[in-house]
Design a protein around this motif. Structure first.
Motif, PDB file in Angstrom:
ATOM      1  N   ASP A   1      43.675  13.259  57.174  1.00 47.55           N
ATOM      2  CA  ASP A   1      43.492  13.159  58.625  1.00 47.55           C
ATOM      3  C   ASP A   1      42.819  14.443  59.113  1.00 47.55           C
ATOM      4  O   ASP A   1      43.445  15.498  59.132  1.00 47.55           O
ATOM      5  CB  ASP A   1      44.851  12.956  59.294  1.00 47.55           C
ATOM      6  N   SER A   2      41.563  14.353  59.519  1.00 44.00           N
ATOM      7  CA  SER A   2      40.825  15.554  59.911  1.00 44.00           C
ATOM      8  C   SER A   2      41.457  16.263  61.107  1.00 44.00           C
ATOM      9  O   SER A   2      41.372  17.497  61.217  1.00 44.00           O
ATOM     10  CB  SER A   2      39.365  15.212  60.215  1.00 44.00           C
ATOM     11  N   ASN A   3      42.104  15.521  62.003  1.00 41.53           N
ATOM     12  CA  ASN A   3      42.741  16.157  63.158  1.00 41.53           C
ATOM     13  C   ASN A   3      43.942  16.997  62.740  1.00 41.53           C
ATOM     14  O   ASN A   3      44.079  18.160  63.143  1.00 41.53           O
ATOM     15  CB  ASN A   3      43.174  15.099  64.180  1.00 41.53           C
ATOM     16  N   LYS A   4      44.805  16.403  61.922  1.00 38.82           N
ATOM     17  CA  LYS A   4      45.976  17.148  61.445  1.00 38.82           C
ATOM     18  C   LYS A   4      45.548  18.295  60.533  1.00 38.82           C
ATOM     19  O   LYS A   4      46.058  19.426  60.641  1.00 38.82           O
ATOM     20  CB  LYS A   4      46.936  16.219  60.705  1.00 38.82           C
ATOM     21  N   LEU A   5      44.624  18.017  59.621  1.00 33.34           N
ATOM     22  CA  LEU A   5      44.154  19.063  58.713  1.00 33.34           C
ATOM     23  C   LEU A   5      43.504  20.202  59.495  1.00 33.34           C
ATOM     24  O   LEU A   5      43.694  21.378  59.173  1.00 33.34           O
ATOM     25  CB  LEU A   5      43.172  18.475  57.706  1.00 33.34           C
ATOM     26  N   GLY A   6      42.754  19.848  60.529  1.00 35.41           N
ATOM     27  CA  GLY A   6      42.096  20.867  61.335  1.00 35.41           C
ATOM     28  C   GLY A   6      43.077  21.826  61.984  1.00 35.41           C
ATOM     29  O   GLY A   6      42.791  23.024  62.128  1.00 35.41           O
TER      30      GLY A   6
ATOM     31  N   VAL B   1      38.064  16.872  54.859  1.00 41.72           N
ATOM     32  CA  VAL B   1      37.727  18.271  54.579  1.00 41.72           C
ATOM     33  C   VAL B   1      36.311  18.582  55.061  1.00 41.72           C
ATOM     34  O   VAL B   1      36.055  19.656  55.641  1.00 41.72           O
ATOM     35  CB  VAL B   1      37.882  18.581  53.077  1.00 41.72           C
ATOM     36  N   LEU B   2      35.385  17.650  54.855  1.00 46.00           N
ATOM     37  CA  LEU B   2      34.008  17.850  55.308  1.00 46.00           C
ATOM     38  C   LEU B   2      33.945  17.967  56.831  1.00 46.00           C
ATOM     39  O   LEU B   2      33.268  18.849  57.374  1.00 46.00           O
ATOM     40  CB  LEU B   2      33.128  16.696  54.837  1.00 46.00           C
ATOM     41  N   VAL B   3      34.654  17.086  57.530  1.00 49.03           N
ATOM     42  CA  VAL B   3      34.676  17.130  58.998  1.00 49.03           C
ATOM     43  C   VAL B   3      35.235  18.461  59.487  1.00 49.03           C
ATOM     44  O   VAL B   3      34.678  19.096  60.395  1.00 49.03           O
ATOM     45  CB  VAL B   3      35.506  15.954  59.560  1.00 49.03           C
ATOM     46  N   VAL B   4      36.325  18.894  58.898  1.00 46.82           N
ATOM     47  CA  VAL B   4      36.962  20.139  59.326  1.00 46.82           C
ATOM     48  C   VAL B   4      36.052  21.338  59.049  1.00 46.82           C
ATOM     49  O   VAL B   4      35.862  22.203  59.915  1.00 46.82           O
ATOM     50  CB  VAL B   4      38.327  20.321  58.632  1.00 46.82           C
ATOM     51  N   ASN B   5      35.487  21.411  57.859  1.00 44.37           N
ATOM     52  CA  ASN B   5      34.606  22.536  57.535  1.00 44.37           C
ATOM     53  C   ASN B   5      33.384  22.568  58.448  1.00 44.37           C
ATOM     54  O   ASN B   5      32.939  23.647  58.871  1.00 44.37           O
ATOM     55  CB  ASN B   5      34.166  22.457  56.073  1.00 44.37           C
TER      56      ASN B   5
END
Length: 244
Positions: free
Chosen positions: A88-93, A130-134
């Protein structure tokens, strides 16, 4: 003495030796509480930081210049499983921001945050997250993907003998095809030959005992790619440190 590299590892499963850790976020995790993936990340980083010199088990009591820190926690009453966070990009972010991009522009508590996930059917969602967050945060979080799972990095004859206190040549060699299909099942098969069993503590012991040569033995496991991804992340960190 050089300042230790502060590293946090986000893994999809248990990241300790079978017990819930009680350290506050971003505090050092003692070696005896570090899980297999955390030890393997240290092992991959050490040669990159020291001119190719391999990691040595003597560093268990000494220092390898790498300090493993407790991961951050999400600011929610219910803490989702890490496998859910990674996809989940939101939580990971939120976790990546806490570690590398703290609010109010304060100093980052972590130098390097590493995400890990088995190269299985759930990996595609994690790759995207991971790609979205980075991309959105301008970070360089590497994603390490053991194929098909972390046991492919750990299951070697001599490592099992050392970790489980078995005599030399008392454990059979793993079957590479079986290891490639289901690494955990192949490790269990070898352990069952002498009544051993898999648990978080013993997997950490395997991560300590396995030789650098055995880690490099099978190209398909993703170990060499993991080292390359960490090399890129370290290069990005070095470039960031040179910024005015």
């Amino acid at each position: 003495m050089k300042t230790p590299l502060r590293v946090t590892v986000l893994g999809e499963g248990k990241d300790e030796r079978g017990k819930n850790r009680t350290q506050p976020p971003f505090t050092p995790v003692p070696h005896e509480q570090q899980g297999a993936m955390e030890i393997l990340v240290r092992r991959a980083l050490y040669p990159l930081m020291n001119g190719g010199q391999p990691w040595d088990r003597r560093f268990i009591k000494q220092s390898d210049g790498i300090r493993i820190l407790q991961p951050p926690a999400l600011p929610f009453s219910r803490q989702p499983a890490m496998v859910e966070i990674l996809a989940d990009s939101n939580k990971l972010g939120v976790l990546v921001s806490a570690a590398l991009k703290p609010a109010r522009g304060g100093p980052a508590p972590v130098d390097l945050l590493v995400a890990t996930h088995d190269a299985d059917t759930g990996a595609s969602a994690v790759i995207r997250a991971v790609l979205v967050v980075n991309t959105s945060l301008g970070t360089h979080v590497p994603l390490l993907q053991p194929a098909p799972e972390i046991q492919s990095w750990l299951t070697r004859k001599r490592a099992i003998e050392l970790a489980y206190g078995r005599e030399h040549c008392s454990v059979p060699e793993p079957d590479e095809d079986a290891l490639r299909r289901d690494a955990k099942a192949e490790l269990q098969r070898l352990l069952h030959s002498f009544g051993g069993s898999i648990n978080a503590k013993m997997q950490a012991s395997l991560a300590e005992c396995i030789s650098a040569e055995d880690l490099d033995r099978y190209d398909w496991t993703g170990w060499k790619q993991a080292s390359e991804d960490l090399k890129v992340a370290l290069s990005a960190l070095a470039l960031k440190s040179m910024e005015p």
